[in-house]
Design an enzyme around this catalytic site. Structure first.
Site, short mmCIF file in Angstrom:
data_model
loop_
_atom_site.label_atom_id
_atom_site.label_comp_id
_atom_site.label_asym_id
_atom_site.label_seq_id
_atom_site.Cartn_x
_atom_site.Cartn_y
_atom_site.Cartn_z
N ASN B 158 5.36 1.08 -5.37
CA ASN B 158 5.40 0.21 -6.56
C ASN B 158 5.20 1.13 -7.76
O ASN B 158 4.08 1.57 -8.02
CB ASN B 158 4.30 -0.85 -6.49
CG ASN B 158 4.54 -1.86 -5.38
OD1 ASN B 158 5.66 -2.32 -5.18
ND2 ASN B 158 3.50 -2.19 -4.64
N LYS B 237 11.53 1.45 -3.19
CA LYS B 237 11.26 0.05 -2.81
C LYS B 237 12.04 -0.81 -3.79
O LYS B 237 11.64 -0.92 -4.95
CB LYS B 237 9.76 -0.23 -2.90
CG LYS B 237 9.37 -1.68 -2.63
CD LYS B 237 7.84 -1.87 -2.70
CE LYS B 237 7.45 -3.32 -2.44
NZ LYS B 237 5.98 -3.50 -2.43
N GLU B 241 9.28 -7.72 -3.34
CA GLU B 241 8.02 -8.12 -3.97
C GLU B 241 8.01 -7.88 -5.47
O GLU B 241 7.04 -7.39 -6.04
CB GLU B 241 6.84 -7.40 -3.29
CG GLU B 241 6.70 -7.77 -1.82
CD GLU B 241 5.53 -7.09 -1.11
OE1 GLU B 241 5.09 -6.04 -1.58
OE2 GLU B 241 5.07 -7.64 -0.09
N ARG B 274 13.69 1.72 1.46
CA ARG B 274 12.88 0.84 2.31
C ARG B 274 13.60 -0.47 2.65
O ARG B 274 14.22 -1.09 1.79
CB ARG B 274 11.54 0.53 1.65
CG ARG B 274 10.63 1.73 1.61
CD ARG B 274 9.34 1.42 0.91
NE ARG B 274 8.24 1.10 1.80
CZ ARG B 274 7.39 0.11 1.62
NH1 ARG B 274 7.55 -0.73 0.61
NH2 ARG B 274 6.38 -0.07 2.44
N ARG B 291 10.43 -15.00 7.70
CA ARG B 291 10.29 -13.65 7.14
C ARG B 291 10.58 -12.55 8.16
O ARG B 291 11.09 -11.49 7.80
CB ARG B 291 8.88 -13.50 6.58
CG ARG B 291 8.58 -12.10 6.11
CD ARG B 291 7.30 -12.07 5.30
NE ARG B 291 6.80 -10.73 5.14
CZ ARG B 291 5.68 -10.40 4.50
NH1 ARG B 291 4.94 -11.35 3.96
NH2 ARG B 291 5.29 -9.16 4.38
N LYS B 315 9.62 -0.59 8.35
CA LYS B 315 8.27 -0.78 8.90
C LYS B 315 8.37 -1.02 10.40
O LYS B 315 9.31 -1.65 10.87
CB LYS B 315 7.59 -1.98 8.23
CG LYS B 315 7.28 -1.74 6.77
CD LYS B 315 6.34 -2.80 6.19
CE LYS B 315 6.12 -2.51 4.71
NZ LYS B 315 4.99 -3.26 4.12
N ASP B 320 4.59 -7.06 8.64
CA ASP B 320 3.94 -6.15 7.69
C ASP B 320 2.66 -5.54 8.26
O ASP B 320 1.57 -5.94 7.85
CB ASP B 320 3.62 -6.90 6.38
CG ASP B 320 3.14 -5.96 5.29
OD1 ASP B 320 3.33 -4.74 5.42
OD2 ASP B 320 2.57 -6.45 4.30
N GLU B 348 -4.88 -1.31 6.08
CA GLU B 348 -4.87 -2.54 5.29
C GLU B 348 -5.26 -3.77 6.11
O GLU B 348 -6.10 -4.56 5.69
CB GLU B 348 -3.47 -2.74 4.68
CG GLU B 348 -3.35 -4.03 3.88
CD GLU B 348 -1.98 -4.19 3.22
OE1 GLU B 348 -1.13 -3.28 3.38
OE2 GLU B 348 -1.77 -5.20 2.54
N GLU B 443 -8.06 -5.89 17.84
CA GLU B 443 -7.14 -7.00 18.13
C GLU B 443 -7.89 -8.20 18.71
O GLU B 443 -7.63 -9.35 18.35
CB GLU B 443 -6.05 -6.54 19.10
CG GLU B 443 -5.04 -7.64 19.44
CD GLU B 443 -4.03 -7.20 20.49
OE1 GLU B 443 -4.42 -6.45 21.39
OE2 GLU B 443 -2.86 -7.63 20.38
N TRP B 473 4.23 -16.64 1.17
CA TRP B 473 4.43 -15.31 1.73
C TRP B 473 5.13 -15.28 3.08
O TRP B 473 5.39 -14.20 3.63
CB TRP B 473 3.08 -14.57 1.80
CG TRP B 473 2.53 -14.30 0.45
CD1 TRP B 473 1.61 -15.06 -0.23
CD2 TRP B 473 2.86 -13.21 -0.42
NE1 TRP B 473 1.37 -14.50 -1.46
CE2 TRP B 473 2.11 -13.36 -1.60
CE3 TRP B 473 3.72 -12.10 -0.31
CZ2 TRP B 473 2.19 -12.47 -2.68
CZ3 TRP B 473 3.79 -11.21 -1.37
CH2 TRP B 473 3.05 -11.40 -2.53
#
Lengths: 608, 608
Positions: B158, B237, B241, B274, B291, B315, B320, B348, B443, B473
């Site tokens: 970004n 990118k 988004e 990407r 998505r 990815k 994500d 993340e 997990e 989202w």
């Protein structure tokens, strides 16, 4: 962006009028300015005379005279005439009518400049300093006076580093603002940080019983009141949500408040001490702790222990400005304590000035039951319409005027008269259709049967049914596949219901529908007094709420030729957002409860 | 705070060793510096000789020789010897092994300086400018080289205003950083803003087919590659988004990427483009949009249309970086396109470097199935341990080394050798007990059966089962009172399962348990291949996960005398937080699903 009061033009009724303001008080000059500004004539040979006694805010209107009990009453009488008020005596039911600003000097990285503000930046400070041009503050003071307000707290109850210094080396900014407000009979108060003696005074403690601390506050109060002869006093948020307070030193809230009160007493100042104290790090697994109980549990035992010039300031409901709450039991539990009820004009939980939500009907229910001071958190910013949503002006107006006129519909009429003096009756009709029941509409699509806090955490806008369900904030609904609601009864719950002097809330048989889930956990199939079931009530109110917003939009379209095009466009775009948001609330709430209960809508409407 | 690499001391095996570095490539000097630093002797009469061919990263170890295919191989051979590596040929399975930094020049008000960074500020920039002392960048380049990394992208995908200017008037900062990285054989890449011709170049458009735009990029690329002879290329990118991209101009992603590729081609540079393109303003009510389908739907049709020096960066999973996802079908759907797989070293969604989560076992599953470039998002900041959690260093190390050694346990051993060369075998035992299965433990208490995104919106730390359920989202679990999971089958769902060349995911009979709810909506009573039901699996794994974290804590206590006390304390405090957080996950998840399903735990354990 230009200043645009959009509510209070010069008092047209004065044009050509022969007026005598028979007083040598400085506020008489304020009235004379209004006469001149509106094209009136100041002359001893008047057909309208203003007089003022020594004290009191009430006044009596006769055909040719405003006879005020005290100087401020001349101003209130002036605006009463402007809105075509009735002859007779006008008297406020609350002696102090205060607006609290949650304005910061600096822009907070998360909260912005005005905490929970939805109308732009502060009208007081910009870029970290007091604004150079305070013309807008003067205009604002005039608006507040028209609403019958006589006190203001200028800064946020969460007092950060820069704002703490308003007590000391930034005191001249308070002096300057107080001068603007004084011009319209409004007294200035200041939010202070309880730890100020440590932060600003280099003392090792802020213990309220420490003599150096007491001396420090006395010196501060002396200096403040020397610079501001009518200084109102301090507002304090202590031991709340991370703010410092007397608990740090093992002292009670009475000891903390009384220490500040002692410093102010020689000057006639007061301490507003907020009762908003609760455990904001609660464990959601702990069913014995109930945030609703907290203010009462903390403060009711202190009744009678506060100094005469301490006013305990209590949010109107036991939680936090939700769309529907019962009256805080603290407000009837402290007969030997001066109390203030705190309303929230800024629409933190009621649509953030994107939604029309005229709150006066809610407040009327509160104010009918309490006495003392009336305080209300401002919704004003540097937005050209003052309040973001132009119709939200009416809430600011009503927050003051309800102390004088307990009829929300009549108060709305007054606001229309002052705002749109030239408007045809069609506009009044449209505004009543949109606003009169807008609080109930908002409740329908957001908060069924007294359940609150189903909002997005943090910013509090839009739905998130489980958003606060597993957080430390003490704001839960306990929805499961069988039922929903918080058991606050004495028999099986947290016994919050026992904090009331009556037993109305203890039983589902006597608990009003609109508070059922605030006090009881019931099955989705529980039948309400209305005859509907809980689940069907949820579905029905959410569908109805959206329909009602659609009607508001349609009504506003009819007003397109009746108001200024910019104002019309602003309201129209907010109504669009309200409809989008209401639809989102409807769909998320209905889907959430359908997924949990498995019970279909009896009308077969679409649930996603 | 002092710099504390805490992982890569001088290469002790060189002490007193007689070494010849038989190459005149600049990287030979880097090897010679390592020899001197470790107390070795540079001499033609050596018992250890480094040689380098013209190109390639592979090398062959014999008893007294590192025979490298190209100059970089000398460095890789050096560190292979430092970890006691085996004789024989060492060859990476990915030609380019790149670390992507999401570092910003400026501190973003919400995201901080390093987007999704959990290790402090950027090691490159501070207070809006390039750091004066780049010693730490040099140390970092050395760490990356030891991990077998040969490329780095220095700034966030970004690309904000300040960072966009790295292309133009701030280019000298790229030049300076590239010099530091080049010292260890690492090539520098730059994230760019697709709208740069408008933002920086005053052009009216960034249309990739516009000749002025193409010329602008060509000129930029020429200048960059003149200043940085081995400049790697651009990372983009686009149309993702909110970032600009070719869609704005009605052009395809191939047209956008190829335009940049044409600018870089004369200089040997590449474009990493990407594939993270999806509708982030989806309507949760719309069950037809998925998505997971988006990257494939956007990119698979473009196979064969990209220029030779475009690398589509995908990815590893279709959503994500969740704790468990299937392999992205894009990675096997574009045989005529150069691809890079993107891993996320920064945790993340996997505990944000507060939780131990050794990700190499997850990545191994991914890397076994794909080829091309390997890219990984950095977890490094100016924290004294580089990565916040000291044990998270192993993830950075593994992100490179897995390209050379596909055994996660062996790679962890390598990291221990380099980090704690003096440590007793007891420490290795403890670390293996804590780390080997830590991903599976994470997990267990967070993401059952392939369901992701049950995290707090925004910051993504801690549980919020419905937090993303009604958002735009595209990340839903559809839990209701009967069942849970996303139907992605061809027969009744979104048909995402059909994007795979096999039909394994189409049926619950063949879908592996750990991905069941990623592909299927099933009742809570559905019986897994494991023999357990879905609901009992949720309860069991959540109780087990917390127990496993308790075991980690106990194991770490045993290591208290085996490592530096500061490091021990840092890890211990993070394990305390991991246990607190895992308990919160367990209780919220179990309570949520118990409230919804009404099915009790067969073992009668406490669910709140």
């Amino acid at each position: 962006m230009s200043i645009h009061p959009a509510w209070l033009p010069p008092c047209a009724f004065l044009a050509g009028r022969r007026v005598l303001v028979d007083s040598d008080h400085p506020l008489a000059d304020t009235v004379r300015e209004e006469v001149i500004r509106a094209g009136g004539i100041l002359t001893p040979h008047a057909d309208l005379t203003f007089t003022a006694g020594p004290a009191g805010d009430a006044f009596t209107l006769t055909g040719d005279r405003v006879a005020a009990d005290g100087p401020r009453g001349m101003i209130y009488g002036l605006f009463e005439l402007a809105r075509g008020g009735a002859a007779g005596r006008h008297e406020p039911s609350f002696e102090r009518r205060m607006i609290d600003h949650w304005d910061n000097v600096d822009v907070h990285p998360v909260m912005g400049q005005v905490e929970r503000g939805y109308s732009g930046g502060s009208i007081f400070w910009k870029d970290g300093v007091l604004r150079g041009d305070l013309g807008r503050v003067r205009d604002y003071a005039r608006l507040l006076a028209a609403a019958g307000i006589n006190a203001v707290t200028i800064n946020n109850v969460n007092v950060h580093a820069a704002e703490a210094r308003l007590l000391t080396d930034r005191r001249d900014e308070v002096v300057t603002l107080a001068r603007e407000f004084r011009h319209f009979g409004i007294v200035t108060h200041l939010s202070i940080n309880f730890a100020a003696p440590v932060i600003l005074g280099d003392l090792p403690t802020a213990d309220p019983l420490d003599p150096h601390v007491r001396q420090w506050w006395a010196t501060i109060a002396n200096s403040l009141c020397e610079d501001i002869s009518d200084f109102g006093g301090f507002l304090v948020k202590a031991d709340s949500e991370g703010q410092p307070g007397p608990f740090t030193y093992g002292r009670s809230h009475a000891e903390g408040a009384n220490m500040l009160a002692a410093a102010l007493a020689p000057h006639g100042g007061v301490v507003h001490w907020r009762a908003f104290v609760y455990n904001h790090r609660q464990d959601w697994r702990d069913r014995t702790t109930d945030r609703a109980r907290a203010a009462y549990d903390h403060f009711a035992p202190l009744d009678g222990l506060f100094a005469d010039n301490v006013i305990v300031q209590v949010k109107h409901g036991p939680i936090d400005f939700q769309t529907r709450e019962p009256l805080s039991p603290v407000l009837t539990a402290m007969p030997s304590t001066r109390l203030a009820v705190e309303l929230q004009v800024t629409q933190e939980y009621t649509g953030q000035q994107k939604h029309v939500c005229y709150l006066a009907p809610m407040w009327k229910e509160v104010l009918d039951s309490v006495h003392g001071d009336l305080t209300a958190v401002s919704n004003v910013g540097d937005d050209r319409y003052w309040t973001g949503h132009p119709l939200a002006q009416a809430n600011l107006y009503a927050a003051g005027r309800l102390a004088w006129n307990p009829d929300p519909t009549a108060v709305l009429d007054e606001w229309m008269t002052l705002t749109f003096p030239e408007a045809p009756s069609e506009l009044r009709t449209v505004l009543h259709r949109i606003m009169d029941r807008s609080w109930l509409t908002y409740e329908k699509y957001t908060a069924p049967l007294g359940i609150g806090f189903m909002v997005r955490p943090g910013h509090h806008y839009g739905p998130d049914v489980d958003g606060y369900e597993y957080t430390p904030w003490g704001t839960y609904h306990f929805a499961d596949r069988d039922g929903v609601g918080v058991d606050r009864t004495s028999a099986t719950g947290t016994a919050f219901a026992a904090q009331y002097p009556h037993s109305r809330y203890e039983s589902t048989a006597t608990c009003p529908d609109e508070l059922l889930l605030f006090f009881h956990h019931v099955p989705y199939t529980h039948v309400l007094h209305s005859g509907s079931t809980v689940i069907q009530h949820i579905y029905d109110t959410h569908f109805d709420g959206v329909t009602e917003v659609e009607s508001m939009l349609a009504a506003w379209q009819e007003a397109s030729s009746l108001v200024d095009p910019d104002l019309h466009a602003r309201v129209a775009s907010r109504l669009d957002e309200q409809l989008r948001s209401a639809t989102e609330w409807r769909d998320q709430m209905n889907t959430y409860f359908y997924r949990k209960s498995g019970i279909p809508d009896t009308h077969g409407r679409r649930i996603h």
